[in-house]
Design a protein around this motif. Sequence first.
Motif, PDB file in Angstrom:
ATOM      1  N   THR A 195      -4.947   5.872  -1.380  1.00  0.00           N
ATOM      2  CA  THR A 195      -4.917   4.655  -0.572  1.00  0.00           C
ATOM      3  C   THR A 195      -5.616   4.918   0.757  1.00  0.00           C
ATOM      4  O   THR A 195      -5.600   6.035   1.284  1.00  0.00           O
ATOM      5  CB  THR A 195      -3.470   4.196  -0.300  1.00  0.00           C
ATOM      6  OG1 THR A 195      -2.745   5.256   0.333  1.00  0.00           O
ATOM      7  CG2 THR A 195      -2.783   3.811  -1.601  1.00  0.00           C
ATOM      8  N   PRO A 250      -0.892   5.556   4.482  1.00  0.00           N
ATOM      9  CA  PRO A 250      -2.042   5.731   3.586  1.00  0.00           C
ATOM     10  C   PRO A 250      -2.427   7.197   3.445  1.00  0.00           C
ATOM     11  O   PRO A 250      -2.074   8.042   4.275  1.00  0.00           O
ATOM     12  CB  PRO A 250      -3.148   4.952   4.307  1.00  0.00           C
ATOM     13  CG  PRO A 250      -2.807   5.118   5.766  1.00  0.00           C
ATOM     14  CD  PRO A 250      -1.306   5.081   5.820  1.00  0.00           C
ATOM     15  N   LEU A 310       0.838  -1.205   0.000  1.00  0.00           N
ATOM     16  CA  LEU A 310       0.000   0.000   0.000  1.00  0.00           C
ATOM     17  C   LEU A 310       0.871   1.253   0.000  1.00  0.00           C
ATOM     18  O   LEU A 310       0.543   2.247  -0.661  1.00  0.00           O
ATOM     19  CB  LEU A 310      -0.914  -0.016   1.223  1.00  0.00           C
ATOM     20  CG  LEU A 310      -2.204   0.816   1.124  1.00  0.00           C
ATOM     21  CD1 LEU A 310      -3.152   0.199   0.127  1.00  0.00           C
ATOM     22  CD2 LEU A 310      -2.877   0.923   2.484  1.00  0.00           C
TER      23      LEU A 310
END
Length: 221
Positions: A40, A67, A33
């Motif tokens: 994200t 993220p 990720l």
Amino acid sequence: LSCDAADPQSLREVGRPLFRDFWERYMQSLDILRTRPERTVCRLTVMRKVNMGEPQTWAKLLARASPDFVEVKGVTMAGIFSETGLGTENMPTHLEVKEFAQELVAHLPGYGLACEHEHSNSALIASDRFRTADDAWRTWIDFDRFADLWGSGGLVEATAYTAPTPDWALLGSPGEGFAPTETRKLRARGRPRRSEEKENWRLNYSSNREQSTQLGHGSVD
């Protein structure tokens, strides 16, 4: 990426993983990720007395993925509750979800609590990359811009297709995130703000329903 717990033991209990190397797979997913240029998000489904403790441990795990967004959502009643021994006391209120999200932000430099949606019992933490110099959030998506970028075959970078977050979606908005284009039905008596109030709330609600039925007025919604 769905993140159900912040340590191996909790993930084993909450997620009931199928693979022995579940934690290594989990860490690998976080690492992947981190490399993605698109938007994200780590999605936390939180439960009181289960996985809402130790925000600093959560923050360390989330920092590994770096993220753009962290969605914190309170668990809702599901069919598996009776099988797992969970109950309504494990369902955090919207206020408790926001407070937990704020605790996470305190341990996540470079992030802020941007949005809330009381109806789905959730709060959105966003990277400061989605905040302008004048402290305005841009967490929405410009879909036309996204389509142009995608069609060009170039890099689709997360901050290249943002749009201003509408006022009604921001943390602290009067409607707590409910869109003004929708019709909202409110109960005569609001939901409990804290979990400790739930038992009295249920007792009073049941009593009102029973009294209404006895008087022939039907049930109270």
